[in-house]
Write a protein that holds these residues in place. Structure first.
Motif, PDB file in Angstrom:
ATOM      1  N   PRO A 194       0.830  -1.208   0.000  1.00  0.00           N
ATOM      2  CA  PRO A 194       0.000   0.000   0.000  1.00  0.00           C
ATOM      3  C   PRO A 194       0.863   1.256   0.000  1.00  0.00           C
ATOM      4  O   PRO A 194       2.041   1.229   0.363  1.00  0.00           O
ATOM      5  CB  PRO A 194      -0.813  -0.130   1.296  1.00  0.00           C
ATOM      6  CG  PRO A 194      -0.003  -1.020   2.169  1.00  0.00           C
ATOM      7  CD  PRO A 194       0.694  -1.983   1.252  1.00  0.00           C
ATOM      8  N   THR A 195       0.228   2.351  -0.387  1.00  0.00           N
ATOM      9  CA  THR A 195       0.936   3.632  -0.419  1.00  0.00           C
ATOM     10  C   THR A 195       1.402   4.012   0.985  1.00  0.00           C
ATOM     11  O   THR A 195       0.635   3.943   1.945  1.00  0.00           O
ATOM     12  CB  THR A 195       0.011   4.728  -0.973  1.00  0.00           C
ATOM     13  OG1 THR A 195      -0.406   4.343  -2.281  1.00  0.00           O
ATOM     14  CG2 THR A 195       0.718   6.066  -1.023  1.00  0.00           C
ATOM     15  N   GLY A 196       2.653   4.413   1.097  1.00  0.00           N
ATOM     16  CA  GLY A 196       3.216   4.818   2.381  1.00  0.00           C
ATOM     17  C   GLY A 196       3.722   3.678   3.220  1.00  0.00           C
ATOM     18  O   GLY A 196       4.182   3.909   4.343  1.00  0.00           O
ATOM     19  N   ALA A 197       3.647   2.434   2.701  1.00  0.00           N
ATOM     20  CA  ALA A 197       4.096   1.303   3.515  1.00  0.00           C
ATOM     21  C   ALA A 197       5.609   1.185   3.552  1.00  0.00           C
ATOM     22  O   ALA A 197       6.165   0.630   4.515  1.00  0.00           O
ATOM     23  CB  ALA A 197       3.484   0.001   2.980  1.00  0.00           C
ATOM     24  N   GLY A 198       6.316   1.695   2.523  1.00  0.00           N
ATOM     25  CA  GLY A 198       7.770   1.620   2.563  1.00  0.00           C
ATOM     26  C   GLY A 198       8.402   1.063   1.312  1.00  0.00           C
ATOM     27  O   GLY A 198       9.568   0.654   1.355  1.00  0.00           O
ATOM     28  N   LYS A 199       7.675   1.068   0.164  1.00  0.00           N
ATOM     29  CA  LYS A 199       8.273   0.575  -1.073  1.00  0.00           C
ATOM     30  C   LYS A 199       9.431   1.478  -1.495  1.00  0.00           C
ATOM     31  O   LYS A 199      10.518   1.026  -1.854  1.00  0.00           O
ATOM     32  CB  LYS A 199       7.224   0.508  -2.185  1.00  0.00           C
ATOM     33  CG  LYS A 199       6.051  -0.417  -1.906  1.00  0.00           C
ATOM     34  CD  LYS A 199       5.179  -0.617  -3.128  1.00  0.00           C
ATOM     35  CE  LYS A 199       4.560   0.693  -3.609  1.00  0.00           C
ATOM     36  NZ  LYS A 199       3.641   1.283  -2.623  1.00  0.00           N
ATOM     37  N   ALA A 203       6.692  -8.134  -0.700  1.00  0.00           N
ATOM     38  CA  ALA A 203       5.460  -7.542  -0.185  1.00  0.00           C
ATOM     39  C   ALA A 203       5.787  -6.704   1.044  1.00  0.00           C
ATOM     40  O   ALA A 203       6.458  -7.172   1.971  1.00  0.00           O
ATOM     41  CB  ALA A 203       4.449  -8.629   0.165  1.00  0.00           C
ATOM     42  N   VAL A 204       5.326  -5.448   1.063  1.00  0.00           N
ATOM     43  CA  VAL A 204       5.552  -4.521   2.167  1.00  0.00           C
ATOM     44  C   VAL A 204       4.194  -4.253   2.814  1.00  0.00           C
ATOM     45  O   VAL A 204       3.260  -3.826   2.127  1.00  0.00           O
ATOM     46  CB  VAL A 204       6.204  -3.215   1.677  1.00  0.00           C
ATOM     47  CG1 VAL A 204       6.424  -2.276   2.854  1.00  0.00           C
ATOM     48  CG2 VAL A 204       7.515  -3.506   0.968  1.00  0.00           C
ATOM     49  N   ARG A 205       4.081  -4.496   4.133  1.00  0.00           N
ATOM     50  CA  ARG A 205       2.829  -4.285   4.859  1.00  0.00           C
ATOM     51  C   ARG A 205       3.105  -3.537   6.159  1.00  0.00           C
ATOM     52  O   ARG A 205       4.164  -3.717   6.787  1.00  0.00           O
ATOM     53  CB  ARG A 205       2.154  -5.635   5.189  1.00  0.00           C
ATOM     54  CG  ARG A 205       1.730  -6.421   3.972  1.00  0.00           C
ATOM     55  CD  ARG A 205       0.569  -5.735   3.242  1.00  0.00           C
ATOM     56  NE  ARG A 205       0.104  -6.538   2.127  1.00  0.00           N
ATOM     57  CZ  ARG A 205       0.582  -6.471   0.892  1.00  0.00           C
ATOM     58  NH1 ARG A 205       1.578  -5.613   0.632  1.00  0.00           N
ATOM     59  NH2 ARG A 205       0.108  -7.230  -0.073  1.00  0.00           N
ATOM     60  N   ARG A 206       2.132  -2.731   6.563  1.00  0.00           N
ATOM     61  CA  ARG A 206       2.246  -2.047   7.841  1.00  0.00           C
ATOM     62  C   ARG A 206       1.917  -2.992   8.983  1.00  0.00           C
ATOM     63  O   ARG A 206       1.156  -3.939   8.811  1.00  0.00           O
ATOM     64  CB  ARG A 206       1.305  -0.846   7.883  1.00  0.00           C
ATOM     65  CG  ARG A 206       1.723   0.295   6.972  1.00  0.00           C
ATOM     66  CD  ARG A 206       0.706   1.396   7.006  1.00  0.00           C
ATOM     67  NE  ARG A 206       1.131   2.538   6.192  1.00  0.00           N
ATOM     68  CZ  ARG A 206       0.335   3.537   5.847  1.00  0.00           C
ATOM     69  NH1 ARG A 206      -0.931   3.531   6.240  1.00  0.00           N
ATOM     70  NH2 ARG A 206       0.795   4.540   5.124  1.00  0.00           N
ATOM     71  N   GLY A 264       3.013   0.298  14.114  1.00  0.00           N
ATOM     72  CA  GLY A 264       3.307   1.538  13.417  1.00  0.00           C
ATOM     73  C   GLY A 264       4.385   1.403  12.365  1.00  0.00           C
ATOM     74  O   GLY A 264       4.506   2.263  11.493  1.00  0.00           O
ATOM     75  N   GLY A 265       5.190   0.381  12.412  1.00  0.00           N
ATOM     76  CA  GLY A 265       6.237   0.200  11.419  1.00  0.00           C
ATOM     77  C   GLY A 265       5.742  -0.618  10.242  1.00  0.00           C
ATOM     78  O   GLY A 265       4.548  -0.714   9.967  1.00  0.00           O
ATOM     79  N   SER A 266       6.683  -1.222   9.503  1.00  0.00           N
ATOM     80  CA  SER A 266       6.347  -2.071   8.361  1.00  0.00           C
ATOM     81  C   SER A 266       7.224  -3.314   8.407  1.00  0.00           C
ATOM     82  O   SER A 266       8.266  -3.338   9.050  1.00  0.00           O
ATOM     83  CB  SER A 266       6.589  -1.313   7.041  1.00  0.00           C
ATOM     84  OG  SER A 266       5.732  -0.201   6.924  1.00  0.00           O
ATOM     85  N   ARG A 267       6.725  -4.351   7.694  1.00  0.00           N
ATOM     86  CA  ARG A 267       7.503  -5.577   7.584  1.00  0.00           C
ATOM     87  C   ARG A 267       7.586  -5.962   6.118  1.00  0.00           C
ATOM     88  O   ARG A 267       6.790  -5.523   5.279  1.00  0.00           O
ATOM     89  CB  ARG A 267       6.847  -6.708   8.393  1.00  0.00           C
ATOM     90  CG  ARG A 267       5.517  -7.193   7.844  1.00  0.00           C
ATOM     91  CD  ARG A 267       4.986  -8.380   8.643  1.00  0.00           C
ATOM     92  NE  ARG A 267       3.744  -8.899   8.090  1.00  0.00           N
ATOM     93  CZ  ARG A 267       2.543  -8.427   8.371  1.00  0.00           C
ATOM     94  NH1 ARG A 267       2.437  -7.421   9.232  1.00  0.00           N
ATOM     95  NH2 ARG A 267       1.462  -8.963   7.810  1.00  0.00           N
ATOM     96  N   VAL A 268       8.562  -6.789   5.783  1.00  0.00           N
ATOM     97  CA  VAL A 268       8.816  -7.203   4.412  1.00  0.00           C
ATOM     98  C   VAL A 268       8.704  -8.712   4.329  1.00  0.00           C
ATOM     99  O   VAL A 268       9.291  -9.428   5.164  1.00  0.00           O
ATOM    100  CB  VAL A 268      10.218  -6.734   3.937  1.00  0.00           C
ATOM    101  CG1 VAL A 268      10.518  -7.302   2.542  1.00  0.00           C
ATOM    102  CG2 VAL A 268      10.292  -5.219   3.914  1.00  0.00           C
ATOM    103  N   THR A 269       7.952  -9.168   3.317  1.00  0.00           N
ATOM    104  CA  THR A 269       7.830 -10.603   3.063  1.00  0.00           C
ATOM    105  C   THR A 269       8.293 -10.869   1.632  1.00  0.00           C
ATOM    106  O   THR A 269       7.806 -10.219   0.698  1.00  0.00           O
ATOM    107  CB  THR A 269       6.384 -11.086   3.230  1.00  0.00           C
ATOM    108  OG1 THR A 269       5.939 -10.758   4.547  1.00  0.00           O
ATOM    109  CG2 THR A 269       6.292 -12.588   3.013  1.00  0.00           C
ATOM    110  N   THR A 270       9.208 -11.814   1.481  1.00  0.00           N
ATOM    111  CA  THR A 270       9.760 -12.136   0.170  1.00  0.00           C
ATOM    112  C   THR A 270       9.192 -13.469  -0.295  1.00  0.00           C
ATOM    113  O   THR A 270       9.245 -14.469   0.437  1.00  0.00           O
ATOM    114  CB  THR A 270      11.291 -12.212   0.222  1.00  0.00           C
ATOM    115  OG1 THR A 270      11.794 -10.974   0.701  1.00  0.00           O
ATOM    116  CG2 THR A 270      11.869 -12.476  -1.156  1.00  0.00           C
TER     117      THR A 270
END
Length: 1002
Positions: free
Chosen positions: A36-41, A987-990, A994-1000
């Protein structure tokens, strides 16, 4: 350049460790970066750019966004990237500048940025070879290894679709600015500017050369005395002036010759008249000299006799003076012998030598005799001083015997006080420790309350952030659901639909009454970011407060305030007692030091006095012995000198005996007196003998001179002597007559006077000669002025003509040189007179580059949109543009209708497809401009949501073509359909925190 692995921690919205294996993701060539927008891409792209170049990908982005606000403040943020180029495999690790908690106390400290670069044997190498740890060196080395600087990297690795959609529709002038920044063709514009500046310079030089020609022509006109000459008439004018100057010069020469003849005639007349007058005067002077010749001869004879008589009288006068001196010297010698009592029979030479020898032998003892009394008194004083020193030695011996016992008492006092002061340091440390515990005990309660307050603030801000996030998500979902109505409301009759491209709108959707607009969604997003930032600040403050509380709890433990107070009082009493003992130790130590110094002073004095006593005794004995010897030598000298002084001058008893002298000084003085008398008598006798010998020599000289000068007697010679006045008068008369005769004879021998004797012409016309000379002078002056004026005019005109010729040549040379510069500058700057196209040099270079970009874009565009469109370039102005022709106009050729369309007429999906092809083509050309750098990894930004499924297939197919050469293509998008088409993705998700995590997904 290939990306292998990216690791980051505490960067942007990622508080924990994030690892992305690009090599595994790109095994199939294409991977998706979605969220999503603002998640950290964008943060992942920023991390790659930061690792390589130390900067961010976005324009205007700052390093403040790198350090994560969701991570613990004590965690070090870092980015580590493993990449591979033709130069090898590298691992770069960078940490941004950030604020961390202080290791001691409260607050934060600024941690500076750092970097490390390693060269690896292979991508899995965990150690590697260090290359550098200096940030500037790492930036240069990375740029050298990749072959691209940061700007080129961002234009070739990250393709921003929005920028190139704007690039596609922008007018040629804006397109020129962007291409110029990408290809660095500013040098051609600077070249054109430099040529324009050179054109202005050479034009100024031509104008200056023309001005110099005009100035030289004006000066020639003034010098030649002509009006309004031109360059062609200058040589003829100079020739006319030369002919006039030659004519006046000839007239001047004739006038000067006539003047010379008149002057010569006048001078001849004057000289002849002068010679006649001079000859008559000289003849009169010679007749007068002949009349007085007898008188002058008599005077000359009288002077000769007087001269011989003077030689005789001079010798006679010398004889008289010698006789007088001999009588005086004999009388003086006799008178001196009478006064000194020295008889004529005395042997003065031997007696003088005996007296001198005796005086020299005893003279040095006079000073010894004078010092005898002083030395006797000094010897008595030394003996008294020796007795005093002996008494002082005895006193010092007694004082030194008592010193050891006194020092032992002081040492014992110091030992006792030092034992009492030894506990001082331990007592002081204990007091400090207890006081710190008391302070920490008071701070622990305050820290506990601060943690409680911070936890409540974090909880409140977390609830508020979640509410703002849910509100934003709700508004976004509602806006997406009613997007058709929003698009329909924006349509006007005749506009093409941005979805299907049709100009007919049979059933236009209408927005709902509560449909949120973009501004409302953006405002909700801004509130969400503000709430998240406030939550991050509160979490950081809570972490700091908790760390401080844990430190205080560990330091205090379970100790209570009462026990600490009692322990502190006891430790303070111990410290005070130890301090008093330490003061006593210092005082006793000072007394012991002073006692030792006094003992050493007594010992030094004892040694000095004892040595002085011994030296004084030895010196006194030696002085007494030398005193006796010197007194005996003085007595012997007095006896010897007195006996010699009392002896008479001769052995026959002549002389007078004297009494014995009272001292050696008196005896030496008596000897000196006798030597002086003997020397005076000897000198007087020598003078009398010398004077008698001189009388004899002068008598013989007078007799010889009388015979030589032919005089019978001395009286006759004296009678012939003249007085000084008589001699001067006669000599003056003879000298005047001789000088006058010499002058007269020399004058009569002059050639002019001799010639005057034969000159009988009568009369000589002097006045007529002078009148003719005056007339010739006037005529010569007039001719000379005319000739000089004509010569000056022709010289000035010739000089000015030469200056004019040089100025004309310089103007012609300058004009010849300037023509090439002016033409080249006009061509480079698009001047219509020589460059009908009006295209400048910089634009021309960009046109060639732009043609390459369009060709590369068309190569990809042919496989998309059914091959319907191709791009074409043109050097014409775009429609509606008032700018000059840039040569960078762009049109879309629609092969279906065989028409040319403006880029702005394309639909949304068509615009994205054409823009993507244009971006990929530009990336290829920029890559080639960088020296053929091979880019193994590319990122394509948003824009896929505007494509229909068929076009999306074409675009994915073209991107797949990029992977055929081994490239890795990352698509940055949140389009759901891409998730079905591209299995490899990031995949970047909030997260709720409050932070974000990354799934490959591989």
């Amino acid at each position: 350049m290939y990306l292998h692995r990216l690791e980051l921690r505490a960067i942007g919205p990622y508080p924990g460790l994030v690892t992305i294996d690009f090599a595994a993701l790109a095994a199939s060539g294409v991977f998706l970066l979605e969220g999503p927008t603002g998640a950290g891409k964008s943060t992942i792209i920023d991390a790659v750019v930061f690792a390589l170049y130390g900067g961010l990908a976005g324009e205007g982005s700052t390093h403040d966004r790198l350090h994560s606000q969701h991570a613990d403040p004590g965690v070090e943020p870092f980015v580590e990237l493993v990449f591979e180029t033709g130069a090898g495999v590298y691992r770069v690790r960078r940490t941004p500048q950030y604020d961390r908690p202080k290791q001691r106390g409260t607050g934060t400290v600024r941690q500076q940025a750092s970097a490390q670069l390693f060269r690896l044997a292979h991508p899995a190498d965990a150690v590697g070879e260090p290359v550098s740890s200096r940030i500037p060196e790492i930036g240069l080395e990375v740029t050298r290894a990749i072959g691209l600087d940061r700007a080129q990297f961002l234009q070739t690795v990250v393709l921003p679709q929005g920028e190139f959609a704007r690039f596609l529709r922008s007018p040629g002038e804006d397109r020129r600015k962007l291409l110029q920044s990408l290809f660095g063709t500013q040098v051609y514009d600077r070249t054109a500017d430099e040529l324009a500046a050179r054109r202005r310079e050479v034009q100024a030089e031509v104008e200056a050369a023309d001005a110099r020609v005009r100035d030289a022509l004006s000066r020639f006109a003034q010098a030649a005395g002509v009006d309004d000459p031109d360059e062609g008439t200058v040589p003829a004018t100079v020739e006319v002036l030369r002919a006039a100057a030659a004519e006046t010069a000839a007239q001047r020469a004739d006038a000067v010759a006539a003047l010379d003849r008149a002057r010569a005639h006048e001078q001849d007349v004057v000289a002849r008249l002068t010679a006649r007058t001079r000859r008559a005067a000289l003849l009169d002077r010679r007749r007068a000299l002949d009349d007085g010749a007898a008188r002058i001869a008599a005077a000359r004879d009288r002077l000769a006799v007087a001269d011989r008589a003077a030689r005789v009288t001079t010798s006679a006068d010398g004889l008289d003076a010698a006789r007088t001196r001999a009588a005086e010297a004999s009388g003086a010698a006799a008178d001196l012998r009478r006064r000194t009592g020295v008889p004529d029979s005395a042997d003065l030479g031997s007696r003088r030598a005996e007296l001198l020898a005796c005086a020299a032998a005893v003279r040095h003892l006079v000073a010894v005799e004078t010092s005898l009394d002083t030395r006797r008194r000094a010897l008595a004083d030394a003996l008294d001083r020796a007795e005093q020193l002996a008494a002082r030695v005895a006193e010092l011996d007694a004082a030194l015997e008592a010193r050891p016992a006194e020092r032992a008492a002081l040492v014992e006092q110091a030992r006792t006080a030092a034992a009492a002061a030894g506990d001082g340091e331990a007592a002081r440390a204990e007091v400090d420790r207890l006081r710190r515990l008391l302070a920490d005990l008071g701070s622990r309660d305050a820290a506990t309350a601060a943690v409680t307050r911070a936890e409540q603030v974090v909880a409140d801000r977390r609830v508020r952030a979640e509410e703002r996030l849910r509100t934003e998500q709700t508004l976004r979902a509602r806006r997406i659901a009613g997007l058709a109505g929003e698009l329909g409301a924006a349509l006007a009759p005749g506009d093409r639909c941005p979805v299907c491209g049709s100009a007919d709108h049979p059933d236009v959707a209408v927005p709902q009454a509560d449909h949120p607009d973009a501004a409302t969604v953006d405002a909700a997003a801004a509130e969400t970011r503000a709430a998240e930032a406030a939550l991050a600040d509160a979490a950081a403050a809570l972490a700091v407060d908790r760390a401080e509380l844990e430190r205080l709890r560990a330091a205090v433990g379970d100790t209570d305030a009462g026990t600490l107070a009692e322990q502190t009082a006891a430790a303070t009493a111990r410290e005070e007692a130890a301090h008093a003992a330490a003061v006593r130790v210092a005082e006793v130590e000072r007394l012991r030091t002073a006692h030792d110094e006094a003992t050493r002073a007594l010992e030094r004095e004892h040694n000095t006095v004892q040595a002085g006593h011994a030296v004084l005794l030895a010196t006194s004995a030696a002085d007494a012995e030398r005193l006796d010897q010197d007194a005996s030598a003085v007595a012997d000298a007095v006896t010897r000198a007195g006996a010699l002084a009392a002896r008479p001058w001769t052995d026959d008893g002549a002389g007078q005996d004297r009494p014995a002298p009272a001292s050696l000084r008196a005896a030496v003085q008596e000897l000196d007196t006798l030597v002086t008398r003997a020397e005076a008598v000897i000198a007087a006798d020598d003078r009398a003998a010398t004077a008698a010998h001189a009388v004899t020599e002068r008598t013989a000289e007078v007799a010889r001179v009388l015979a030589e000068q032919d005089f019978d007697s001395l009286g006759a010679a004296r009678a012939a002597v003249l007085t000084a006045e008589e001699t001067a008068a006669l000599r003056a008369e003879v000298t005047v007559a001789d000088r006058e005769r010499a002058v007269v004879e020399a004058g009569l021998a002059e050639p002019a006077v001799v010639a005057a004797a034969d000159d009988t012409e009568e009369p000589l016309a002097l006045d007529a000669a002078r009148a003719a000379l005056a007339a010739a002078v006037e005529q010569a002056d007039v001719a000379t002025r005319a000739a000089v004026s004509a010569t000056d005019r022709v010289e000035s005109a010739t000089r000015c003509a030469g200056d004019l010729a040089r100025a004309v040549r310089a103007r012609d040379d300058t004009s010849a040189r300037s023509r090439a510069v002016v033409r080249l500058a006009d061509v480079a700057n698009g001047v219509a007179a020589v460059n009908p196209t009006g295209i400048t040099l910089g634009t021309y270079v960009l046109m060639r580059r732009f043609e390459d970009v369009v060709a590369a874009a068309n190569d990809r565009l042919r496989g998309m949109l059914g091959g319907r469109f191709t791009l074409e370039t043109s050097d014409e102005r775009e429609a509606g543009s008032r700018a000059r022709r840039t040569g960078l106009a762009l049109a879309v050729h629609d092969h279906t209708t065989d028409t040319r369309r403006a880029p702005g007429s394309l639909s949304g999906g068509e615009t994205f497809t054409v823009s993507l092809c244009l971006a990929l083509g530009l990336a290829d050309v920029v890559q080639a401009e960088a020296g053929g750098v091979s880019l193994g990894t590319l990122f394509v930004d948003e824009g896929f949501g505007t494509l229909d499924p068929e076009t999306l297939d074409d675009v994915i197919g073209q991107l797949a073509r990029l992977t055929a050469g081994g490239r890795q293509v990352g698509i940055v998008s949140h389009v759901e359909e891409l998730k079905q088409r591209i299995p490899e993705r990031i995949a970047v998700r909030r997260t709720p925190e409050g932070g974000s995590r990354v799934t490959t997904t591989v």
